[in-house]
Design a protein around this motif. Structure first.
Motif, PDB file in Angstrom:
ATOM      1  N   VAL A  52      31.809  -6.599 -42.202  1.00  0.00           N
ATOM      2  CA  VAL A  52      30.758  -6.255 -41.244  1.00  0.00           C
ATOM      3  C   VAL A  52      29.814  -7.446 -41.125  1.00  0.00           C
ATOM      4  O   VAL A  52      29.812  -8.312 -41.996  1.00  0.00           O
ATOM      5  CB  VAL A  52      29.957  -5.022 -41.739  1.00  0.00           C
ATOM      6  CG1 VAL A  52      30.817  -3.775 -41.746  1.00  0.00           C
ATOM      7  CG2 VAL A  52      29.378  -5.264 -43.133  1.00  0.00           C
ATOM      8  N   PRO A  53      29.006  -7.507 -40.053  1.00  0.00           N
ATOM      9  CA  PRO A  53      27.956  -8.524 -40.065  1.00  0.00           C
ATOM     10  C   PRO A  53      27.219  -8.412 -41.400  1.00  0.00           C
ATOM     11  O   PRO A  53      26.879  -7.293 -41.825  1.00  0.00           O
ATOM     12  CB  PRO A  53      27.054  -8.105 -38.891  1.00  0.00           C
ATOM     13  CG  PRO A  53      27.956  -7.354 -37.964  1.00  0.00           C
ATOM     14  CD  PRO A  53      28.934  -6.639 -38.851  1.00  0.00           C
ATOM     15  N   LYS A 104      24.473  -8.619 -42.565  1.00  0.00           N
ATOM     16  CA  LYS A 104      23.215  -7.876 -42.612  1.00  0.00           C
ATOM     17  C   LYS A 104      23.439  -6.370 -42.751  1.00  0.00           C
ATOM     18  O   LYS A 104      22.498  -5.622 -43.024  1.00  0.00           O
ATOM     19  CB  LYS A 104      22.423  -8.171 -41.329  1.00  0.00           C
ATOM     20  CG  LYS A 104      20.960  -7.846 -41.422  1.00  0.00           C
ATOM     21  CD  LYS A 104      20.158  -8.280 -40.201  1.00  0.00           C
ATOM     22  CE  LYS A 104      18.718  -7.798 -40.381  1.00  0.00           C
ATOM     23  NZ  LYS A 104      17.855  -8.224 -39.286  1.00  0.00           N
ATOM     24  N   ARG A 105      24.675  -5.912 -42.556  1.00  0.00           N
ATOM     25  CA  ARG A 105      24.978  -4.481 -42.675  1.00  0.00           C
ATOM     26  C   ARG A 105      25.703  -4.155 -43.984  1.00  0.00           C
ATOM     27  O   ARG A 105      26.264  -3.075 -44.143  1.00  0.00           O
ATOM     28  CB  ARG A 105      25.821  -4.022 -41.486  1.00  0.00           C
ATOM     29  CG  ARG A 105      25.277  -4.457 -40.136  1.00  0.00           C
ATOM     30  CD  ARG A 105      25.777  -3.616 -38.996  1.00  0.00           C
ATOM     31  NE  ARG A 105      25.530  -4.214 -37.686  1.00  0.00           N
ATOM     32  CZ  ARG A 105      24.340  -4.315 -37.091  1.00  0.00           C
ATOM     33  NH1 ARG A 105      23.265  -3.875 -37.705  1.00  0.00           N
ATOM     34  NH2 ARG A 105      24.217  -4.850 -35.898  1.00  0.00           N
ATOM     35  N   SER A 106      25.721  -5.098 -44.921  1.00  0.00           N
ATOM     36  CA  SER A 106      26.408  -4.874 -46.201  1.00  0.00           C
ATOM     37  C   SER A 106      25.739  -3.744 -46.984  1.00  0.00           C
ATOM     38  O   SER A 106      24.592  -3.393 -46.733  1.00  0.00           O
ATOM     39  CB  SER A 106      26.353  -6.151 -47.048  1.00  0.00           C
ATOM     40  OG  SER A 106      26.914  -7.224 -46.337  1.00  0.00           O
ATOM     41  N   HIS A 107      26.452  -3.228 -47.987  1.00  0.00           N
ATOM     42  CA  HIS A 107      25.952  -2.055 -48.710  1.00  0.00           C
ATOM     43  C   HIS A 107      24.694  -2.329 -49.544  1.00  0.00           C
ATOM     44  O   HIS A 107      23.954  -1.398 -49.853  1.00  0.00           O
ATOM     45  CB  HIS A 107      27.052  -1.469 -49.594  1.00  0.00           C
ATOM     46  CG  HIS A 107      26.605  -0.285 -50.403  1.00  0.00           C
ATOM     47  ND1 HIS A 107      26.166   0.879 -49.816  1.00  0.00           N
ATOM     48  CD2 HIS A 107      26.507  -0.096 -51.736  1.00  0.00           C
ATOM     49  CE1 HIS A 107      25.824   1.742 -50.776  1.00  0.00           C
ATOM     50  NE2 HIS A 107      26.016   1.168 -51.943  1.00  0.00           N
ATOM     51  N   MET A 155      30.526   3.181 -46.155  1.00  0.00           N
ATOM     52  CA  MET A 155      31.922   3.442 -45.833  1.00  0.00           C
ATOM     53  C   MET A 155      32.850   2.273 -46.167  1.00  0.00           C
ATOM     54  O   MET A 155      34.049   2.473 -46.330  1.00  0.00           O
ATOM     55  CB  MET A 155      32.059   3.805 -44.352  1.00  0.00           C
ATOM     56  CG  MET A 155      31.234   5.012 -43.930  1.00  0.00           C
ATOM     57  SD  MET A 155      31.420   6.433 -45.021  1.00  0.00           S
ATOM     58  CE  MET A 155      33.094   6.910 -44.632  1.00  0.00           C
ATOM     59  N   ILE A 156      32.319   1.063 -46.228  1.00  0.00           N
ATOM     60  CA  ILE A 156      33.184  -0.088 -46.535  1.00  0.00           C
ATOM     61  C   ILE A 156      33.473  -0.216 -48.025  1.00  0.00           C
ATOM     62  O   ILE A 156      34.296  -1.032 -48.419  1.00  0.00           O
ATOM     63  CB  ILE A 156      32.580  -1.430 -46.039  1.00  0.00           C
ATOM     64  CG1 ILE A 156      31.165  -1.617 -46.585  1.00  0.00           C
ATOM     65  CG2 ILE A 156      32.600  -1.506 -44.531  1.00  0.00           C
ATOM     66  CD1 ILE A 156      30.583  -2.993 -46.295  1.00  0.00           C
TER      67      ILE A 156
END
Lengths: 584, 255
Positions: A35-36, A38-41, A210-211
């Motif tokens: 993901v970009p 900035k959207r990491s967990h 979700m990742i």
């Protein structure tokens, strides 16, 4: 001679910190993320980051932080890296402050600190209740600066498919796929750092994003890397039950005075405060989780007979709550509809964090030469149970160690990847392309990947979380073997050659099943109770037989070979872990 | 549960950037407290339309499911918002779900928001630090200033403000409210302010402040409640002051 290059897989705190450190040393970095970044967990971390800055006149010190962490982890962590992390912690907090993180302040304009579980000290720096988001953004911004300066190239929307390993068994790059175009490429890298986070999605619903399938770490394990302490899975005591996810209600709620209770004989019963008078609601997570579980499941004393207890902030000043805990109060209001300023929240434990992960040495080097690991995907810092607010620290600290060590490793190589023949890379692409073609053409079977995943999650949650019995663990291994077979019968329902999420998920599901075996087998063989791992049949810690790191190695049957390694306890002698008394 | 309640949802589908669009309708078993993400998850477990046609699972972006990652923006019943925090019980049925139209479509509800990250590069949205080595404590900051700056720092680059803005579209160079507000954030930080002139100059030209038409949609739409129009007003003032400083020469660039 060509320029050397480092590949970083994962753009959360650990990956970004690794990237910054390497770029700062003049090394070119290619950064890969699903993901970009900035959207990491990391964005989901709420409560704060630990560091013994000692601004409250309590006499806190890195040594006490070290002792709390080792004791909190029930002595399963090798001590030297934990000590190094606790010593680095105050500097890391100041560094992030210099990057502009909007940490809460005291009236004097200094950093404020609050309490967290498993310690008697105010040691946790925080930015409201969205500390992970704020730290991630700060590192994201710094890496963007390096991108503009040309030293960092990001591949966002790419999935890691495996390491490229040469004939000597040395890692020389990675294989990855563009999630929109499905293009598969091999990337040359003199070293690789895995910073791919935790595996919570193996349990179906958890507090994880979700990742967080653990797929990337699982692939590296399947390629021969050792995986350590897989059975050590943290169940967070306080999450909101939900249909799609179990949303975390930060430990900082209790750090700021939140109380856990339920009704007993018609009266409020503050069961943690009663049993643990010194620590009260701030016992470590494994302890709080077992108590809540016992109250609901065994004593059937959950609120209204349901499997929930109260987390109560309604006695606190509403304005102060907004400033210190605004983020989680908003989440509760938006997703449940009740106002925690006025009514207690209903919570229940949920799978949250993996203490286990890829085996690394003190340089964050995995057992595959040239491949490093940092953050939740490595096993090194937390032993049998992680203390709250130590994960943001260990993720960033891991990056500060992995980055420079990977660069130093590259400096010691006689040959750079740009000078290698293209053969192994061409073969790597061919191999992955064939695998992909196989999965995308799975249109004959009658299993749905998402339903199979749901079953996996339910079995893992029922049998391999808070309370573990050998019979059920054995049965789970049998079930996992069935899942492995049933996976072949999946129908992907979609053979589109563009942004095909179902096929991507199907591929990840197989890696989740492989890692579920590691978690379950490790739990089955560890006949004791330690940290998050609790067996009523073996209720005591057994240092003689199990003060050892569990090490799993992959076999094609998916059931791993398990061996053990001694734990380095050279600095703090193991002692009984008991939070019912005062300070330990 | 013989009389299981269902909800009807219409979804705008598109197989790829160049493909034509179509609407598909699905019926999903109702559960209390369900959000749009659980509706989409139910569909992918059995991708069959209400007319009984087998179809492909809907493609959409999601990650944290608690409204902090910014991934799952889409247009729900005509309003751009995060789908994780859109609760079915609070929405009129039948539900309609479409992708945000300001951004290029990837597939179905997935859109490409990379232009937002490019804008963050353009406005230098970072605090310039010398290095990651230990240089001791950061600058002191009054807590009350920290409190409003923190509100600005919650921007998750979700794109909802750009979608709601009538001045952001494929025919316009306007970067939109989100990156502008970041200029205000970094110009507030004591170290960030050391290059505040560079950020202000970056938003004075084409695509910057002047392209805002003050429709005020953004501040209504922002899921994090960021005071975007206050930021833009404050930047307008700062940019005007900067213009004079630029005119009077280098002595006054940054103070």
């Amino acid at each position: 001679m060509a320029k050397s290059k480092l590949l970083v897989v994962g753009g959360g705190l650990a990956g970004l910190m690794t990237t910054m450190k390497a770029a700062e040393m003049g090394t070119e970095v290619e950064l890969f993320s699903l993901v970009p970044v900035k959207r990491s967990h990391s964005v989901c971390a709420q409560g704060g980051m630990n560091g013994a800055v000692n601004t409250k006149g309590e006499g806190d010190s890195p040594w006490i932080h070290f002792d709390d962490t080792v004791y909190g982890g029930d002595f399963l962590a090798n001590q030297p890296p934990v000590k190094a992390m606790c010593e680095a912690a105050p500097g890391i907090i100041h560094l992030l402050d210099r990057m502009g993180v909007m940490f809460n302040r005291t009236p004097e304009g200094l950093l404020d600190f609050r309490r967290f579980g498993g310690t008697m000290h105010h040691r946790t720096a925080f930015a409201g209740a969205t500390t992970g988001q704020q730290l991630l953004y700060a590192l994201d911004e710094q890496v963007r600066k390096w991108e503009v300066e040309g030293l960092v190239t990001k591949y966002e929307g790419w999935e890691f498919l495996g390491l490229v390993i040469d004939e000597q068994g040395v890692c020389k790059g990675i294989k990855a796929q563009d999630l929109s175009t499905h293009e598969i490429r091999a990337f040359r890298g003199d070293a690789v750092v895995m910073a791919t986070g935790g595996p919570g999605i193996i349990f179906g619903k958890s507090t994880n994003s979700m990742i967080n399938t653990g797929s990337a770490a699982s692939i590296v394990y399947q390629q021969g890397a050792k995986y350590a302490n897989g059975e050590m899975i943290q169940i967070h005591p306080t999450a909101i039950p939900g249909d799609d996810k179990l949303r975390l209600m930060s430990e900082s709620a209790r750090g700021e005075g939140g109380r856990i209770w339920t009704y007993k004989d018609g009266k409020p019963w503050y069961f943690l405060e009663e049993k643990y008078p010194a620590y009260g609601n701030l016992v470590p997570r494994d302890v709080a989780t077992r108590e809540i579980f016992d109250v609901c499941i065994n004593q059937k004393l959950g609120v209204n007979g349901e499997n929930v207890v109260y987390l109560d902030l309604s006695h606190k000043d509403p304005h102060e709550l907004d400033i210190k805990l605004g983020g989680i109060i908003e989440i509760y209001q938006k997703f449940v509809g009740d106002d925690p300023h006025k009514v207690p929240m209903k919570i229940f434990p949920a799978v949250h964090y993996s203490m286990g992960g890829l085996y690394v040495d003190y340089d964050q080097h995995t057992t595959i030469p040239g491949c490093f690991a940092a953050g939740e995907c490595d096993y090194s810092q937390h032993g049998g149970n992680r203390l709250g607010a130590n994960s943001l620290l260990s993720a960033i600290y891991g990056g500060t160690v992995a980055g420079p060590n990977a660069v130093n490793y590259i400096k010691g190589l006689d040959k750079h990847v740009e000078d290698l023949p293209s053969k192994i890379y061409d073969e790597a692409v061919r191999e992955e392309q064939a695998k992909w073609d196989d999965v995308i053409s799975m249109d004959k079977g009658n299993e749905n990947a998402y339903l199979l995943h749901k079953e996996l999650g339910e079995i893992m949650t029922n049998n391999v979380t808070v309370v573990r019995y050998n019979k059920q663990l054995q049965d789970t291994l049998g079930k996992l073997a069935e899942f492995k077979e049933r996976w072949n019968n999946i129908n992907v329902n979609d053979t589109a050659k563009w942004s095909n999420q179902g096929v991507q998920f199907t591929r990840q599901l197989r890696n989740m099943i492989a890692l579920a075996n590691v978690i379950t087998k490790g739990a089955l063989l560890r006949d004791e109770s330690r940290g998050a791992h609790y067996k009523p049949e073996f209720p005591e810690r057994d240092d003689e037989n199990f003060l050892k790191t569990t090490i799993a190695e992959f076999t094609p049957s998916f059931e791993p070979t398990i061996t053990y390694e001694e734990v380095d306890c050279s600095m703090i002698k193991p002692r009984k872990r008991d939070y019912t008394g005062g300070a330990h | 549960m013989a009389d299981q309640k269902t909800i009807t949802v219409k979804i705008k589908r598109q197989d790829g950037p160049e493909a034509s669009t179509r609407w598909e309708e699905f019926a999903v078993p109702y559960r209390p407290n369900m959000n749009i993400i659980s509706v989409l998850m139910k569909i992918r477990e059995n991708p069959v339309t209400t007319s009984g046609k087998q179809t492909t699972p809907v493609a959409w972006d999601m990650n944290c499911l608690e409204e902090v990652c910014g991934a799952c923006s889409m247009v729900i019943n005509g309003r751009p918002r995060q789908s994780c925090s859109a609760l079915v019980d609070q929405l009129q049925q039948p539900l309609t779900i479409e992708p945000m139209s300001t951004f290029p479509i990837i597939r179905d509800l997935q859109v490409d928001r990379s232009r937002m990250f490019d804008s963050l590069k353009k406005v230098k949205a970072w605090v310039p630090i010398d290095g990651t080595y230990d240089l001791g404590e950061g600058p002191r900051l009054p807590e009350r200033k920290r409190e409003w700056a923190y509100e600005l720092s919650k921007c998750m680059t979700c794109g909802v403000c750009l979608e709601s803005c009538p001045n952001v579209n494929s025919g316009s160079s306007f970067m939109g409210p989100a990156p502008l507000s970041q200029v205000r954030l970094f110009n507030t930080h004591p170290t960030g302010a050391m290059v505040k002139d560079e950020r202000l100059n970056a938003i004075m030209g084409d695509g910057g402040l002047a392209n805002c038409g003050n429709s005020q949609n953004c501040v209504q739409a922002c899921p994090k409640g960021i005071p975007l129009t206050t930021s833009i007003a404050s930047l307008n003032r700062a940019a005007t002051v900067q213009m004079f400083k630029n005119f009077f020469g280098s002595d006054h660039m940054v103070d």
